[in-house]
Design an enzyme around this catalytic site. Structure first.
Site, PDB file in Angstrom:
ATOM      1  N   GLU A  80      71.823   7.212 -59.131  1.00 39.91           N
ATOM      2  CA  GLU A  80      71.958   7.054 -57.680  1.00 39.91           C
ATOM      3  C   GLU A  80      72.315   5.627 -57.292  1.00 39.91           C
ATOM      4  O   GLU A  80      72.352   5.292 -56.107  1.00 39.91           O
ATOM      5  CB  GLU A  80      70.644   7.438 -56.988  1.00 39.91           C
ATOM      6  CG  GLU A  80      69.574   6.368 -56.950  1.00 39.91           C
ATOM      7  CD  GLU A  80      68.997   5.993 -58.302  1.00 39.91           C
ATOM      8  OE1 GLU A  80      68.433   4.897 -58.433  1.00 39.91           O
ATOM      9  OE2 GLU A  80      69.117   6.799 -59.244  1.00 39.91           O
ATOM     10  N   HIS A  82      69.740   4.940 -63.703  1.00 37.55           N
ATOM     11  CA  HIS A  82      69.746   5.328 -62.292  1.00 37.55           C
ATOM     12  C   HIS A  82      71.124   5.797 -61.826  1.00 37.55           C
ATOM     13  O   HIS A  82      71.955   4.992 -61.410  1.00 37.55           O
ATOM     14  CB  HIS A  82      69.283   4.150 -61.430  1.00 37.55           C
ATOM     15  CG  HIS A  82      67.825   3.874 -61.555  1.00 37.55           C
ATOM     16  ND1 HIS A  82      66.899   4.344 -60.654  1.00 37.55           N
ATOM     17  CD2 HIS A  82      67.116   3.202 -62.500  1.00 37.55           C
ATOM     18  CE1 HIS A  82      65.686   3.967 -61.032  1.00 37.55           C
ATOM     19  NE2 HIS A  82      65.799   3.269 -62.143  1.00 37.55           N
ATOM     20  N   CYS A 105      64.305   7.949 -64.995  1.00 36.83           N
ATOM     21  CA  CYS A 105      63.524   6.758 -65.325  1.00 36.83           C
ATOM     22  C   CYS A 105      62.073   7.100 -65.695  1.00 36.83           C
ATOM     23  O   CYS A 105      61.832   7.651 -66.747  1.00 36.83           O
ATOM     24  CB  CYS A 105      63.608   5.753 -64.178  1.00 36.83           C
ATOM     25  SG  CYS A 105      63.188   4.063 -64.667  1.00 36.83           S
TER      26      CYS A 105
END
Length: 367
Positions: free
Chosen positions: A345, A343, A257
């Site tokens: 995660e 993202h 990001c």
């Protein structure tokens, strides 16, 4: 359920447009850039994500709060959004595992929220006219005063916010006897990123946003990580310099990001503020290396220049966003470096892109 008195409230956009709603407890005003998230779940993780610092969050899902809150389902120590705008707020919750209501969570963190808003109309307006500053307020009879205050709020473009959410002191996560050491730059890091590193037998030292290469390298890391975070990447001169120092030595580097944007800037690739940005857990991405599609979690209002990335002799675009064809991932041809705009995660999900953490570990192994 305790009785909560509802007060009339408004959303006043920077262009003077007004939407109406009801307060959820707290009275007053909250300022920030208005944006929307299309996720149908994970509201607690969204509200505590440091990347949302300074933003008024519009939830497109019709019901918010219906499954309560759980202490472990946070991405940072407190709420990071400036305020919440939603359609239906659930004062009651039905999940047996929950340890409290969303109303209680907001009271604890002193967050202003308003519901009973025509969120479809508001989101349609934002999509057409672009992200802009706004204020949510129960001061419905003070429109002119709110307009004056709103005019003084700085625009997100050019705004450095990583310093507002980064750790003040370095700290450690994981087992110090783990196989791999990773130095992470905290530009607004999410806890689930750290969990993913630890799960892959890594010991992580998390450094403040302004840490130097010398300080981070003293940890003797096997790899470096640049985290997600809020605001415009351009003012992060220290992080850009740090990325350059890591790349000079061809050390394993991974960015997510905001970290992805910093890597681009470190190599002369410009960034720009998007009309709306990408925020949600259902964004389609194509992996150009494997040809496979991924459903991803995204949260960003800035992006790197696609044309400049394509023309850069040392970069290869690895992932593209299928809705608007923006750059979703890239890697360097001559350096041990790759990054993604989204993202991997994602918590609570989707998990299509979690393999990227494995790729980083493999890069560390083969450095």
């Amino acid at each position: 359920m305790k009785y909560t008195k509802r007060h009339n409230a408004i959303i006043l956009l920077a262009d003077g447009t007004i939407f109406h709603g009801k307060s959820i407890g707290k009275q007053g005003s909250a300022f920030g850039e208005v944006c929307f998230n299309t996720g149908t779940t994970g509201y607690q993780e969204i509200f505590t994500d440091p990347s949302y610092y300074g933003q008024l969050m519009v939830a497109t899902n019709a019901h918010i709060g219906n499954y309560g809150t759980l202490t472990e389902e946070v991405e940072s120590d407190d709420i990071k959004i400036a305020g919440l705008i939603c359609k239906n707020f659930s004062f009651n919750y039905s999940r047996p595992a929950a340890d409290g209501s969303l109303e209680e969570f907001f009271e604890k963190h002193n967050l202003l929220a308003i519901s009973d808003v025509d969120t479809r109309s508001l989101v349609t307006y934002i999509r057409t006219n672009g992200a802009m500053n706004a204020v949510i307020s129960t001061e419905v009879d003070n429109i002119e005063g709110l307009k004056k205050q709103l005019a003084e709020i700085p625009d997100m473009e050019g705004l450095e916010l990583a310093s507002k959410v980064s750790t003040k002191e370095a700290y450690y996560v994981g087992d110090e006897n783990a196989t791999y050491r990773i130095a992470a730059l905290d530009l607004g890091i999410k806890r689930n990123i750290l969990r993913n590193f630890v799960k892959r037998d890594a010991y992580v030292k998390v450094f403040p946003y302004n840490a130097t290469f010398e300080k981070m390298n003293a940890f003797k890391p096997a790899g470096f990580f640049l985290s997600n975070g809020p605001g415009d990447p351009k003012p992060l001169k220290g992080a850009i310099t740090l990325a350059n120092e890591i790349l000079k030595r061809d050390l394993p580097l991974f960015g997510i990001c905001l970290g992805h944007q910093v890597i681009g800037l470190a190599n002369g690739i410009s960034t720009y503020k998007m009309h709306n940005g990408h925020r949600g857990i259902n964004h389609p991405v194509k992996n150009l290396i494997t040809g496979k599609g991924e459903i991803t979690s995204q949260n960003h209002g800035f992006a790197i220049n696609k044309e400049e990335t394509e023309q850069h002799p040392d970069f290869e675009i690895t992932h593209t966003h299928l809705n608007d064809h923006t750059v979703a991932g890239m890697r360097m041809k001559s350096k041990n470096c790759f990054s993604v705009q989204y993202h991997p995660e994602a918590s609570p999900g989707p998990h299509d892109a979690s393999y990227l953490f494995d790729e980083f570990i493999e890069n560390i192994k083969t450095k």
